[in-house]
Design a protein around this motif. Structure first.
Motif, PDB file in Angstrom:
ATOM      1  N   THR A 210       0.825  -1.205   0.000  1.00 13.09           N
ATOM      2  CA  THR A 210       0.000   0.000   0.000  1.00 13.09           C
ATOM      3  C   THR A 210       0.859   1.255   0.000  1.00 13.09           C
ATOM      4  O   THR A 210       1.825   1.375   0.749  1.00 13.09           O
ATOM      5  N   ILE A 212       0.931   5.398   0.512  1.00 11.92           N
ATOM      6  CA  ILE A 212       0.223   6.479   1.192  1.00 11.92           C
ATOM      7  C   ILE A 212       0.969   7.769   0.892  1.00 11.92           C
ATOM      8  O   ILE A 212       2.141   7.911   1.238  1.00 11.92           O
ATOM      9  N   TRP A 220      -5.001  13.028   1.708  1.00 14.54           N
ATOM     10  CA  TRP A 220      -4.021  11.956   1.578  1.00 14.54           C
ATOM     11  C   TRP A 220      -4.642  10.817   0.773  1.00 14.54           C
ATOM     12  O   TRP A 220      -5.814  10.486   0.955  1.00 14.54           O
ATOM     13  N   ILE A 222      -4.577   6.773  -0.358  1.00 16.77           N
ATOM     14  CA  ILE A 222      -4.183   5.416   0.030  1.00 16.77           C
ATOM     15  C   ILE A 222      -4.362   4.562  -1.217  1.00 16.77           C
ATOM     16  O   ILE A 222      -5.486   4.305  -1.642  1.00 16.77           O
ATOM     17  N   CYS A 230      -7.801   3.595  -5.229  1.00 16.38           N
ATOM     18  CA  CYS A 230      -7.462   4.651  -4.265  1.00 16.38           C
ATOM     19  C   CYS A 230      -8.602   4.913  -3.298  1.00 16.38           C
ATOM     20  O   CYS A 230      -9.774   4.987  -3.697  1.00 16.38           O
ATOM     21  N   ASP A 253      -5.211  -1.790   4.999  1.00 18.44           N
ATOM     22  CA  ASP A 253      -4.606  -0.690   4.251  1.00 18.44           C
ATOM     23  C   ASP A 253      -4.978   0.661   4.847  1.00 18.44           C
ATOM     24  O   ASP A 253      -4.174   1.590   4.882  1.00 18.44           O
ATOM     25  N   ILE A 254      -6.199   0.775   5.381  1.00 16.87           N
ATOM     26  CA  ILE A 254      -6.593   2.014   6.069  1.00 16.87           C
ATOM     27  C   ILE A 254      -5.825   2.140   7.382  1.00 16.87           C
ATOM     28  O   ILE A 254      -5.427   3.243   7.782  1.00 16.87           O
ATOM     29  N   ALA A 257      -2.531   3.817   6.790  1.00 15.88           N
ATOM     30  CA  ALA A 257      -2.640   5.270   6.591  1.00 15.88           C
ATOM     31  C   ALA A 257      -2.846   5.993   7.920  1.00 15.88           C
ATOM     32  O   ALA A 257      -2.242   7.041   8.179  1.00 15.88           O
TER      33      ALA A 257
END
Length: 457
Positions: A210, A212, A220, A222, A230, A253-254, A257
Motif C-alpha cells: 500500500t 500512502i 491523503w 491510500i 485509491c 490498508d486504512i 494510513a
C-alpha cells in the motif's frame, strides 16, 4: 558473457496507460529500475508533446526531438551489471482501441523473485495483458543492438523498429533514420552522463504494498498497486473523513494510513462510500466497527452494502474463496453481489445533501445505479470514485465492460466536469492536481462533441 543460469528473463505485454503516467514512469516501473540499479531518463520524452500519438507522429515526420516512435524499443542497462536490463517496447502491438507496451527484463537470480512479484502486480493491474513469461527467453540475443533497425508488425503493415540504449540516465547508443530509406547506426555520449556509484546502487523497493501519499495539505491518498485503486483521508476542521474504505475486508490498508498520520480509528468522523464494489468498500464494515463512525451511501447501493443482495450456494462459496488481491477483489463482489461483511445501518444520502458541512453529494450513476461522488468545497476537490478515470494526467472514460449504463455514465461525467475543480481524486491510478480545470474542459468538450468511448476507456 555471464552464465545464462545466473539470470532469469521476463516478458510481459500491457496496455500503455497501465504502466505509463509519463514516459514509462509509474511507481512499479520505478521500483524495477531501483532493484536493477537503473537510472531513469534525465528528461521526459514527452517534454514537447501532449500525447504518445503526437510525438510518435512527430518522429515519423522527421522531428529529431521525438526520439521515440511507434514500435521503437528503449533499453535501459543496469548501472552496475552489463547483463541486466529493462527493455520497454513502445507500441508492441497497435490497434484502433489499444496500444500494448512490451516489458522485457533480464535480471540476476538474486533478485528474480522480487522482479517476478512486481511483474505480477503490473499484470494484475492491467485490464488486458499478455501472459507473464519467465525463464531463459533469449532476450539478450534478441535485443542485441546489431539486430536493429528491424521490421516489426504494426496494424496491418510492418514498421522499422529502432532502438535506444540508456545508461546512467543518458542515451549512449541509438539507431537513427537518415533519409527515407538508408538506416545507419550511430553512437553518442551525451555531456554530463555518469554512472551510478556503488554507494547508491540497489536500494530496496518500498512501494510494493500500500502506498500512502499527500495530495494537498488536507488530502491523503491510500493506493494499492495490485489494482491501482485509491481511497482518501481528508483532514477536515471537524476531523478526518475517509472516502472509500479499501479493498481489504480487515481494513489493514486504512490502518497503515492512520498509523502514518498518527491517527486512531476513533478519530474518523465519517466514512463516505462512492459505491459498493469491493475494491472501494470491502473494508467499510471493519473500519465502521473500530471507529464507530457513520457510513454514508446512496439508497440504490445500500442493499449490496448490507448484503441483502448476497448470493448463497456455489456463487457465494466461490466469492468467499477468492483472494483479496488485485482485480480478484472486483470478482468477489460481482460473484457475490455484495461486500464480504455487512455494513451496519448506513446513512442514506441523495443528490445535493451535505455531509459534515463540507462534502456535497453528487449523484453519478452509470458504473453502479447508486454511484455517488463527493465535492469538497474547501479544496475544490472532487472525489469521483469510478465515475471517470485519470490516466497519464488526462481524464478518460472508465472501461466500458465495467460501466453497465453508458448513457447515465456520460451524463454523470458531464455533470462532474462542469464543476469548479482544482483537485480530481478518482477511484483508480492517481489524483490529478496539475491543470485540472483545463483537463476537465478538454474531456467535457470531447464528450459533448460525441467523442467515441474506447472499450478500455
Amino acid at each position: 558473457m555471464s552464465d545464462l543460469l545466473a539470470y532469469r528473463e521476463f516478458k510481459l505485454g500491457v496496455p500503455i496507460w497501465d504502466i505509463s503516467d509519463d514516459d514509462c514512469d509509474s511507481p512499479l516501473i520505478r521500483t524495477l529500475f531501483t532493484i536493477l540499479s537503473v537510472t531513469p531518463l534525465k528528461t521526459s520524452l514527452l517534454n514537447n508533446y501532449d500525447s504518445f500519438y503526437d510525438y510518435s507522429a512527430a518522429r515519423y515526420n522527421g522531428d529529431p526531438n521525438a526520439r521515440c516512435g511507434r514500435g521503437d524499443i528503449l533499453i535501459f542497462v543496469s548501472d552496475s551489471d552489463d547483463n541486466s536490463f529493462i527493455a520497454i517496447d513502445m507500441f508492441e502491438e497497435a490497434t484502433d482501441s489499444m496500444n500494448l507496451i512490451g516489458i522485457e527484463i533480464c535480471a540476476p537470480q538474486t533478485c528474480a523473485d522480487e522482479i517476478a512479484g512486481i511483474m505480477q502486480s503490473i499484470r494484475s493491474s492491467a485490464e488486458v495483458s499478455t501472459a507473464l513469461l519467465d525463464g531463459n527467453l533469449g532476450l539478450r540475443e534478441d535485443l542485441a543492438i546489431d539486430n536493429f533497425p528491424r521490421l516489426v508488425p504494426n496494424h496491418d503493415t510492418e514498421v522499422l523498429q529502432h532502438a535506444q540504449v540508456y545508461r546512467g540516465g543518458s542515451l549512449i547508443h541509438a539507431t537513427k533514420r537518415i533519409g527515407d530509406v538508408n538506416q545507419a547506426e550511430f553512437e553518442t555520449n551525451l555531456a554530463g552522463s555518469s554512472l551510478v556509484t556503488e554507494d547508491t546502487i540497489r536500494q530496496k523497493a518500498q512501494i510494493i504494498g500500500t502506498q500512502i501519499f499527500q495530495v494537498t495539505d488536507a488530502i491523503w491518498c491510500i493506493r494499492r498497486p495490485s489494482y491501482q485503486n485509491c481511497s482518501y483521508l481528508v483532514l477536515t476542521s471537524k476531523g478526518p473523513v475517509l472516502i472509500d474504505a479499501g479493498m481489504a475486508s480487515d481494513g489493514r490498508d486504512i490502518d497503515l494510513a492512520l498509523a502514518k498520520l498518527n491517527l486512531s480509528h476513533s478519530d474518523i468522523r465519517a466514512i463516505l462510500l462512492t459505491h459498493w464494489h469491493n475494491d472501494h468498500a470491502a473494508g467499510a464494515a471493519e473500519i465502521q466497527a473500530r471507529s464507530g463512525a457513520p457510513v454514508y451511501c446512496h439508497v440504490l447501493d445500500k442493499p449490496n452494502l448490507t448484503r441483502v443482495t448476497s448470493h448463497n450456494g456455489f456463487r457465494g462459496w466461490l466469492a468467499n474463496h477468492i483472494p483479496e488481491w488485485g482485480i480478484f477483489v472486483l470478482f468477489i463482489g460481482l460473484l457475490g453481489e455484495a461486500v464480504p461483511r455487512a455494513v451496519e445501518s448506513p446513512e442514506v444520502v441523495c443528490d445535493s445533501d451535505t455531509i459534515l458541512e463540507g462534502f456535497t453529494v453528487i449523484e453519478t450513476p452509470g458504473h453502479t445505479p447508486g454511484h455517488i461522488s463527493f465535492y469538497y468545497a474547501p479544496e475544490k476537490a472532487l472525489f469521483a470514485g469510478d465515475a471517470l478515470a485519470v490516466i497519464g494526467e488526462r481524464i478518460r472514460f472508465m472501461a466500458r465492460p465495467v460501466t453497465p449504463d453508458h448513457e447515465a455514465a456520460r451524463d454523470s461525467m458531464i455533470r462532474c466536469l462542469s464543476m469548479d475543480i482544482e483537485v480530481l481524486c478518482p477511484g483508480h491510478r492517481h489524483p490529478l492536481t496539475q491543470n485540472c480545470q483545463q483537463r476537465c474542459d478538454e474531456m467535457l468538450q470531447y464528450i459533448k462533441s460525441g467523442g467515441r468511448w474506447p472499450i478500455l476507456g
